[in-house]
Design a protein around this motif. Structure first.
Motif, mmCIF file in Angstrom:
data_model
loop_
_atom_site.group_PDB
_atom_site.id
_atom_site.type_symbol
_atom_site.label_atom_id
_atom_site.label_comp_id
_atom_site.label_asym_id
_atom_site.label_seq_id
_atom_site.Cartn_x
_atom_site.Cartn_y
_atom_site.Cartn_z
ATOM 1 N N LEU A 61 -73.336 -54.646 -2.569
ATOM 2 C CA LEU A 61 -73.702 -54.015 -1.308
ATOM 3 C C LEU A 61 -73.838 -55.068 -0.202
ATOM 4 C CD1 LEU A 61 -76.420 -51.501 -2.578
ATOM 5 C CD2 LEU A 61 -74.031 -51.024 -1.997
ATOM 6 N N HIS A 93 -78.573 -44.336 0.972
ATOM 7 C CA HIS A 93 -77.355 -43.779 0.373
ATOM 8 C C HIS A 93 -77.764 -42.974 -0.869
ATOM 9 C CE1 HIS A 93 -73.452 -43.493 -1.566
ATOM 10 N NE2 HIS A 93 -72.861 -44.145 -0.574
ATOM 11 N N HIS A 110 -82.611 -44.033 -1.872
ATOM 12 C CA HIS A 110 -82.704 -45.494 -1.853
ATOM 13 C C HIS A 110 -82.972 -46.015 -0.439
ATOM 14 C CE1 HIS A 110 -81.082 -49.639 -1.653
ATOM 15 N NE2 HIS A 110 -81.602 -49.734 -2.873
ATOM 16 N N VAL A 132 -77.006 -44.790 -4.381
ATOM 17 C CA VAL A 132 -77.532 -46.115 -4.722
ATOM 18 C C VAL A 132 -78.808 -45.928 -5.549
ATOM 19 C CG1 VAL A 132 -78.473 -48.278 -3.846
ATOM 20 C CG2 VAL A 132 -76.564 -47.179 -2.658
ATOM 21 N N LEU A 140 -69.284 -46.582 -3.338
ATOM 22 C CA LEU A 140 -70.019 -47.841 -3.286
ATOM 23 C C LEU A 140 -69.151 -49.008 -3.740
ATOM 24 C CD1 LEU A 140 -73.337 -46.562 -4.879
ATOM 25 C CD2 LEU A 140 -72.975 -47.130 -2.464
#
Length: 776
Positions: A177, A185, A65, A188, A173
């Motif tokens: 966010l 990450h 991501h 994600v 997480l």
């Protein structure tokens, strides 16, 4: 009795057909194939990928991501000469990920520096004041490593100052966010709901993938540092992490980094035999100690410097900090145990809260872990000071108790609180300690915490000591690197007996012994188990041992040894406690006490507790002894009397006292010559007073007084003599008879046989005989 710390889970035998097929298809040893099948690897392709990772094991970094967005922003900053700050963390993963990112950006020609927050004054993760200071010093791009995904306020502060933040992290997480420029990450998901193929990278692993994206190739010169962070952070050693560590260990063996080589030297590590265990037990603790004791910033300098003198200086400093860390942990652990024992918390509570004074905050989590290991219950260790009304600390938990969930209901009564299922950090007012204790006990009840349930230990199988060879050890190594989700195989060892049982260490804290089977001996070591050495004896043993096979190199000589994971002692069905003296304390335990002589029973009955049963051997009832402790108090005159008792009972344990004050075997059976001498003397002398003349007769015949009394009894039973008021005369009408027909003669023969079988025999012979009689 030595009880196990874990519940042993012996792996079910692998499907032999599957093992055989994998062994043939992958051309690997059947033993290795069996271990792979236990790891759910059943195909040749899977085995090859697992045992021999390659460059193809590394996924495309741009599948992660925001990778492209973050890489584009970093490249833009490099090209425009913007000042970049790498914002790291104070543990080994944070130090290594900072090193990777700093070296990568430096190699690209970036204007870059790094910043690691202080554990004690700034805490974990993005810090508003730190970010503001960094930006005010000219930074226009902050790249976080091993942190940032929950840094909302600090990132907002940076944004307000027109500084972009690229977050690179791997931690849990949050629901929403932060507003970072990019969040790289592995967990994600993108707009299509897809996440990176492997979500278990550590901070150093994520930094390594960014380096791969920036360099357009796998950065082999950084894989040594990435492997240290990966092992140190105890992430899953599967998939990409396995490749990182496998190649990283090889890279470290050929490393040219002065700092890393100096650190390895200080740790006393043999570089030629370097493994992932050396990272976990040698390198990582020294890097972690920097942040635990003082400031972790020098850790990055240590790993990245090419100045050998500075590297040596920093390595020595890291080693000193590690020694200090160990000393503090030992000191605070001892103090904590004393507090727990004095307060009686173990008998009263399911959870522990220990509060010290002026304890170093950096080691409280380690102390809590050691207390969990010792007492097997959730534990929080805190410290206060005279000039503050707050206490700060860390908590560690057991698998069956969610420590974060337990404390969360009183979050509003804490000054600071964070963590997860197994570990937390918190700050509270001193007057809230009792509130915390009560809440933990309440949570223990709500979560149905059962302290009797032991954590499970997976065991790969039973292994005879005879089969533990260097060749077998090499086969096990083919499954390395070992770690989370790929544990080193644990075996239950089969052996005949123990030898060389002793303690080790300055304070005799550790246990060492040899397991012997045939001509083979295998040394076993159990750290922290020195206190059970007195319960383990050389020779026959009911001790069961599980552990990992390893190597020990000393004076350039390498030998195999077992690092023990757990011990337990099974109740011995027969215990040899033969004695010539009986004491009151020998009758305090509950059970069935069997006697063969009425006189001995009458003398000792008063010592036996009310919960126990006292019985003559010929009155014992089968059901009364079932699953009870059976004590054979005195030695029978006839072996068959004991056989008859044992053949009809099923006790849990049989303890053999077999008391006999004086052994008849020391006197023995008189020979025919002695009988003839005494008979002739009686025939030649009338009116012998056995009471007054015994000593004189003994000296005259050169026969012991006890033997003379015995022979007189035999003569009397055979009607060879008469006795009236202790006066002995020859029976004028005696008839010749065989001495063996006298009851006393027969009894002595039986007694001598009983002593030989039950009292003169060694423990192995006696125990084997009794087991046979019991049918066990």
């Amino acid at each position: 009795m030595i009880n196990s710390k874990f519940k042993w889970q012996l792996d079910q035998p692998a499907n032999q057909d599957v093992v055989d097929k994998l062994s043939k298809d992958a051309n690997i040893d059947p033993f290795v194939a069996k271990l792979l099948v236990q790891r759910d690897i059943t195909t040749a392709e899977g085995a090859e990928s697992f045992m021999n990772p390659s460059v193809s094991s590394f996924h495309d970094p741009f599948l992660m991501h925001d990778m492209k967005k973050g890489i584009d922003r970093i490249r833009q900053a490099v090209e425009k000469g913007e000042h970049i700050t790498v914002y790291g963390d104070y543990d080994a993963d944070g130090i290594t990920s900072t090193t990777i990112m700093y070296e990568t950006l430096s190699d690209l020609g970036a204007d870059v520096d790094y910043y690691i927050p202080n554990r004690f004054t700034e805490g974990y993760g993005p810090n508003v004041k730190a970010f503001q200071s960094i930006v005010n010093n000219g930074t226009s791009l902050i790249v976080t490593v091993d942190n940032g995904v929950a840094g909302f306020d600090a990132i907002a502060a940076a944004n307000a100052l027109h500084c972009d933040v690229v977050v690179t992290d791997h931690h849990s997480l949050p629901e929403k966010l932060p507003d970072a420029y990019a969040i790289i990450h592995p967990r994600v998901k993108d707009d299509e709901g897809k996440a990176y193929p492997f979500g278990d990278l550590c901070g150093a692993g994520v930094a390594f993938k960014i380096a791969q994206a920036l360099m357009d190739e796998v950065p082999s010169d950084l894989i040594d540092i990435a492997s240290i962070g990966t092992v140190a952070d105890v992430v899953s050693l599967t998939d990409e992490n396995r490749a990182i560590v496998k190649f990283g260990v090889q890279a470290i063996q050929n490393s040219q980094r002065p700092g890393l080589l100096a650190l390895i030297k200080e740790a006393g590590i043999n570089l030629a035999q370097f493994s992932e265990e050396d990272i976990g037990f040698g390198i990582a603790p020294r890097l972690n100690s920097l942040g635990r004791i003082k400031d972790a910033t020098v850790g990055v300098e240590l790993l990245s410097t090419f100045d050998e003198d500075r590297a040596s200086e920093l390595a020595k400093f890291a080693n000193q900090q590690n020694d200090l860390r160990k000393s503090l942990v030992d000191q605070f652990f001892t103090d904590a145990v004393q507090k727990v024992e004095e307060n009686g918390d173990i008998s009263k509570r399911h959870t522990l809260v220990v509060v010290g004074n002026n304890w170093h905050q950096g080691v409280l989590g380690i102390v809590a872990s050691r207390l969990v290991d010792k007492y097997q219950r959730p534990t929080i260790v805190m410290t206060g000071s005279d000039d503050s009304d707050e206490v700060k600390g860390s908590g560690r938990s057991v698998d069956s108790f969610d420590l974060f969930k337990a404390i969360d209901p009183i979050r509003d009564q804490t000054v600071g609180f964070g963590g997860h299922h197994s570990a937390v950090g918190l700050t509270i007012k001193q007057d809230k300690v009792d509130v915390l204790k009560d809440q933990l006990e309440k949570a223990a009840e709500e979560q149905h915490l059962d302290l009797s349930v032991k954590p499970q230990l997976e065991i790969s199988g039973a292994l005879p000591v005879l089969k533990v060879t260097p060749d077998l050890c090499d086969k096990i190594k083919t499954l390395a690197p070992f770690g989370q989700d790929n544990p080193k195989p644990i075996f239950k060892f089969q052996f005949d007996h123990l030898a060389n049982v002793k303690t080790m260490g300055k304070t005799n804290d550790h246990l060492k012994f040899s397991m012997v089977q045939g001509d083979s001996q295998l040394t076993a070591i159990a750290f922290g188990k020195g206190d059970v050495a007195s319960d383990i004896q050389n020779g026959q043993s009911q001790l069961q041992v599980v552990g990992e096979i390893g190597e020990n190199t000393w004076n350039n000589r390498t030998t195999l040894q077992v690092m023990i994971d757990d011990l337990k002692e099974t109740p011995q069905p027969v215990v040899d406690e033969r004695t010539r003296e009986l004491h009151k304390q020998m009758f305090t335990d509950s059970g069935i006490y069997v006697f063969f002589h009425e006189k001995v029973l009458k003398q000792l009955r008063r010592y036996v507790n009310d919960q126990s049963q006292v019985v003559m051997y010929n009155q014992i009832e089968q059901e009364a002894v079932k699953d009870q402790q059976l004590y054979i108090v005195d030695c029978p005159d006839v072996v068959d009397d004991l056989v008859q008792v044992l053949s009809k009972v099923s006790p849990k344990t049989t303890v053999l006292y077999l008391y006999k004050k004086q052994l008849i075997s020391k006197i023995g059976m008189p020979d025919r010559h002695s009988y003839a001498k005494l008979f002739r003397f009686i025939k030649e002398h009338s009116n012998i007073n056995i009471a007054t003349q015994l000593k004189q007769i003994s000296e005259h015949l050169h026969i012991s007084a006890r033997t003379i009394i015995f022979m007189v009894q035999v003569f009397l039973e055979l009607d060879f003599i008469t006795i009236q008021d202790r006066i002995i005369n020859l029976n004028p009408n005696y008839a010749a008879r065989d001495l063996k027909t006298a009851p006393s003669y027969h009894l002595r023969t039986e007694q001598l046989a009983a002593e030989k079988k039950l009292l003169v025999s060694n423990t192995h012979e006696l125990v084997s005989f009794v087991k046979d009689c019991l049918g066990v």
